[in-house]
Enzyme design. Structure first.
Site, PDB file in Angstrom:
ATOM      1  N   PHE A  17       0.850  -1.191   0.000  1.00  0.00           N
ATOM      2  CA  PHE A  17       0.000   0.000   0.000  1.00  0.00           C
ATOM      3  C   PHE A  17       0.884   1.239   0.000  1.00  0.00           C
ATOM      4  O   PHE A  17       1.747   1.393   0.872  1.00  0.00           O
ATOM      5  CB  PHE A  17      -0.902   0.022   1.237  1.00  0.00           C
ATOM      6  CG  PHE A  17      -1.850  -1.141   1.332  1.00  0.00           C
ATOM      7  CD1 PHE A  17      -1.420  -2.373   1.807  1.00  0.00           C
ATOM      8  CD2 PHE A  17      -3.173  -1.004   0.949  1.00  0.00           C
ATOM      9  CE1 PHE A  17      -2.287  -3.452   1.899  1.00  0.00           C
ATOM     10  CE2 PHE A  17      -4.054  -2.068   1.039  1.00  0.00           C
ATOM     11  CZ  PHE A  17      -3.613  -3.295   1.509  1.00  0.00           C
ATOM     12  N   ILE A  72       2.432  -1.608   4.442  1.00  0.00           N
ATOM     13  CA  ILE A  72       2.230  -0.198   4.105  1.00  0.00           C
ATOM     14  C   ILE A  72       3.589   0.501   4.053  1.00  0.00           C
ATOM     15  O   ILE A  72       4.482   0.227   4.857  1.00  0.00           O
ATOM     16  CB  ILE A  72       1.282   0.517   5.095  1.00  0.00           C
ATOM     17  CG1 ILE A  72       1.815   0.473   6.526  1.00  0.00           C
ATOM     18  CG2 ILE A  72      -0.104  -0.100   5.043  1.00  0.00           C
ATOM     19  CD1 ILE A  72       1.021   1.350   7.497  1.00  0.00           C
ATOM     20  N   CYS A  73       3.733   1.379   3.057  1.00  0.00           N
ATOM     21  CA  CYS A  73       4.985   2.111   2.859  1.00  0.00           C
ATOM     22  C   CYS A  73       5.220   3.039   4.053  1.00  0.00           C
ATOM     23  O   CYS A  73       4.357   3.848   4.400  1.00  0.00           O
ATOM     24  CB  CYS A  73       4.890   2.917   1.573  1.00  0.00           C
ATOM     25  SG  CYS A  73       6.248   4.068   1.352  1.00  0.00           S
ATOM     26  N   ILE A  74       6.397   2.953   4.639  1.00  0.00           N
ATOM     27  CA  ILE A  74       6.637   3.686   5.885  1.00  0.00           C
ATOM     28  C   ILE A  74       6.615   5.199   5.687  1.00  0.00           C
ATOM     29  O   ILE A  74       6.048   5.931   6.512  1.00  0.00           O
ATOM     30  CB  ILE A  74       7.953   3.232   6.555  1.00  0.00           C
ATOM     31  CG1 ILE A  74       8.093   3.888   7.928  1.00  0.00           C
ATOM     32  CG2 ILE A  74       9.176   3.503   5.685  1.00  0.00           C
ATOM     33  CD1 ILE A  74       9.153   3.280   8.804  1.00  0.00           C
ATOM     34  N   ALA A 121       3.065   6.183   5.224  1.00  0.00           N
ATOM     35  CA  ALA A 121       2.307   5.908   6.449  1.00  0.00           C
ATOM     36  C   ALA A 121       2.531   7.005   7.493  1.00  0.00           C
ATOM     37  O   ALA A 121       1.573   7.479   8.124  1.00  0.00           O
ATOM     38  CB  ALA A 121       2.713   4.554   7.012  1.00  0.00           C
TER      39      ALA A 121
END
Lengths: 130, 96
Positions: free
Chosen positions: A39, A77-79, A82
């Site tokens: 994501f 999820i992409c940090i 996020a």
């Protein structure tokens, strides 16, 4: 075949999150495996454990959580996205001095390298945006 | 041969970008707001058919949009059918 999915749409608008979850379920039903769902950008909000949907509204986040629980689908999820959207797991909440985490434990916070790895180790990458 | 997916409405830039590269031998699946390009009699529908690409529309999304009948040369597809298409095509181009 091994599939990975890239989701670019938020769960509260657009079609990508809903369609991606439906696609993943159908792919599994046809005997394929999902290596990873990544994501990016606003799509990371699907991981929020604080979103409340009306009972008669479709909630893509629930569909993702069900895929994780029933089929151990890895949800990443992409940090960097996020953090911008306030999606923090326990580690990030602690690191940035926030009072609590906001990420559903079904999701993992990690870097773009996980997307590269998913591309390199899957037969198909399907992108859902819009 | 490429599998294209279009989830943007025909009024958006993504539709025109998709149209520029879509060609015979390719397959296009319309879903999301892209389903409006499956309406008979619209300029968008005529442009898609002129590419001679194989055209599908996701039935569940089209019916949600109030489209009960697709234009000629555009076929219904369910999610299982979309997965089957991805088995045929190694590459997807997502327009959104």
């Amino acid at each position: 075949m091994i599939y990975s999915l890239l989701i670019l749409s938020p769960s509260v608008s657009g079609h990508g999150s809903r369609l991606g979850a439906e696609f993943a379920r159908s792919a599994i039903a046809r005997g394929h495996s999902i290596r990873r769902v990544f994501f990016l950008d606003a799509a990371t909000t699907a991981s929020s454990c604080n979103s409340i949907f009306a009972q008669d509204e479709l909630n893509p986040a629930q569909a993702w959580e069900a895929l994780h629980e029933e089929h151990a689908v890895e949800l990443v999820i992409c940090i960097s996205s996020a953090l911008k959207y306030g999606m923090l797991d326990d580690t990030e909440a602690d690191r940035h001095g926030r009072p609590c985490a906001s990420v559903n434990p079904a999701f993992t916070v990690s870097g773009l390298g996980q997307l590269v790895d998913a591309c390199a180790n899957s037969d198909r990458l399907m992108t859902f945006g819009g | 041969m490429v599998l294209h997916t279009l989830s943007a409405a025909p009024s958006g830039a993504a539709f025109n970008d998709c149209l520029k590269v879509l060609q015979a031998g390719d397959t296009l699946v319309l879903f999301g707001d892209g389903v409006y390009a499956a309406l008979e009699g619209t300029a968008a529908c005529d442009k898609l058919r002129a590419t001679q690409a194989e055209l599908f529309v996701l039935e569940s999304d089209a019916r949600l949009a109030g489209i009960a009948k697709t234009a000629a040369n555009i076929s219904w597809l369910d999610m299982d059918g979309l997965v089957a298409l991805t088995e045929r095509f190694p590459r997807q181009l997502a327009w959104y």
